[in-house]
Design an enzyme around this catalytic site. Structure first.
Site, mmCIF file in Angstrom:
data_model
loop_
_atom_site.group_PDB
_atom_site.id
_atom_site.type_symbol
_atom_site.label_atom_id
_atom_site.label_comp_id
_atom_site.label_asym_id
_atom_site.label_seq_id
_atom_site.Cartn_x
_atom_site.Cartn_y
_atom_site.Cartn_z
ATOM 1 N N GLN A 107 0.839 -1.202 0.000
ATOM 2 C CA GLN A 107 0.000 0.000 0.000
ATOM 3 C C GLN A 107 0.871 1.248 0.000
ATOM 4 O O GLN A 107 0.365 2.361 -0.080
ATOM 5 C CB GLN A 107 -0.837 0.051 1.275
ATOM 6 N N HIS A 125 -1.415 1.446 -4.369
ATOM 7 C CA HIS A 125 -1.692 2.888 -4.279
ATOM 8 C C HIS A 125 -0.755 3.701 -5.174
ATOM 9 O O HIS A 125 -0.688 4.920 -5.066
ATOM 10 C CB HIS A 125 -1.583 3.369 -2.817
ATOM 11 N N CYS A 176 6.137 13.635 -24.528
ATOM 12 C CA CYS A 176 5.372 14.636 -25.293
ATOM 13 C C CYS A 176 5.507 16.057 -24.716
ATOM 14 O O CYS A 176 4.991 17.014 -25.291
ATOM 15 C CB CYS A 176 3.904 14.232 -25.395
ATOM 16 N N GLY A 211 2.525 -5.372 8.930
ATOM 17 C CA GLY A 211 2.247 -3.967 9.212
ATOM 18 C C GLY A 211 0.974 -3.450 8.578
ATOM 19 O O GLY A 211 0.902 -2.306 8.161
HETATM 20 ZN ZN LIG Z 1 3.156 12.570 -22.523
#
Ligand SMILES: [Zn+2]
Length: 271
Positions: A107, A125, A176, A211
């Site tokens: 997690q 997560h 990009c 844990g």
């Molecule tokens: Zn990109």
């Protein structure tokens, strides 16, 4: 049952296994200095997740009270910046090298399992140091300390808070050049890779639950999945045993204390 005896039982289970899954909760990172989110003193005691756990919530909080939030965010970033893998992470890395542990399901978003040498890590997560492009499908993996240092610097220099100024805190997409976000699950978003996590739990020949409070999905269900498929379950948790009904060994210690002892006991049995 004495803790020593339980450690021995855990070691016996692990020494005969070669496809172990470990389900790790916030307790594993606590000893690296990363506050568990739900415990007393944790992040959600100071911040309301419904208030700041989304991008627009964050912008609102900053606009309403930057003087309160900025130092808090810097403190939070610094906890992640200064964290190092602790003995629990290191022991899990070593169990993989010994051919015992196969997959870590965590997690935690702090990257510490990967840094400790585990290679198959399911991060339900997400990972705070991987950036996801909002325009193309690209993700960029960043060096943890470098990324935090640059975010802190940019955060201190922000003069106004909006979604577009916050987006300048992070490097742009390497493919990009457009805006990225941390590849983590924000409040209200879906957890990641759940079918694979359940598949791994079902096929494991033993499950370590470390844990984890036993109340956060999917960590709360994975040991039951493994047990239902016939695998023994080892629980490491100092506070309570959330999996009392199904645990074959229960070590009531902190992860960083328990895991090196379990590892040593496995090594002794394998001699
Ligand atoms: Zn990109």
């Amino acid at each position: 049952m004495s803790t020593e005896k339980e450690i021995r039982k855990a070691a016996e289970i692990l020494s005969n296994a070669k496809n172990v899954a470990a389900s790790c909760g916030a307790g594993v990172s606590a000893e690296s200095g990363i506050a568990t989110f739900r415990d007393p003193g944790g992040v959600w005691e100071k911040l309301n997740p419904a208030e700041v756990g989304t991008a627009s919530g964050l912008v609102n909080a900053l606009n309403q009270n930057a003087a309160r939030f900025i130092p808090f965010f810097i403190e939070l970033l610094e906890a992640f910046e200064q964290a190092e893998p602790n003995p629990a992470h290191t022991a899990l890395g070593e169990l993989e090298k010994m051919g015992i542990l196969k997959t870590v399901i965590t997690q935690n978003i702090d990257n510490l399992h990967l840094e400790a040498g585990n290679t198959d890590v399911i991060e339900v997560h997400g990972n705070g140091f991987r950036l996801a492009c909002l325009s193309c499908a690209n993700t960029d993996t960043c060096e943890r300390k470098e990324l935090i240092a640059s975010v802190k610097e940019r955060l201190r220099n922000l003069s106004e808070y909006s979604l577009s100024t916050l987006s300048t805190l992070l490097p742009q997409c390497s493919r990009c050049g457009k805006i990225t976000r941390p590849d983590v699950v924000m409040f209200g978003e879906m957890v990641k890779d759940i079918p694979r996590a359940f598949d791994v739990a079902k096929k494991a020949d033993a499950m370590l639950a470390i844990g984890t409070s036993g109340v956060v999905y999917p960590a709360a269900y994975l040991p039951f999945e493994a047990k239902g498929a016939g695998a023994p379950v080892i629980v490491v948790n100092p506070n309570e045993n959330p999996f009392a009904r199904i645990s074959d060994a229960y070590i009531p210690l902190n992860a960083g204390e328990a895991m090196p002892q379990i590892l040593d006991a496995v090594k002794a049995l394998r001699k």
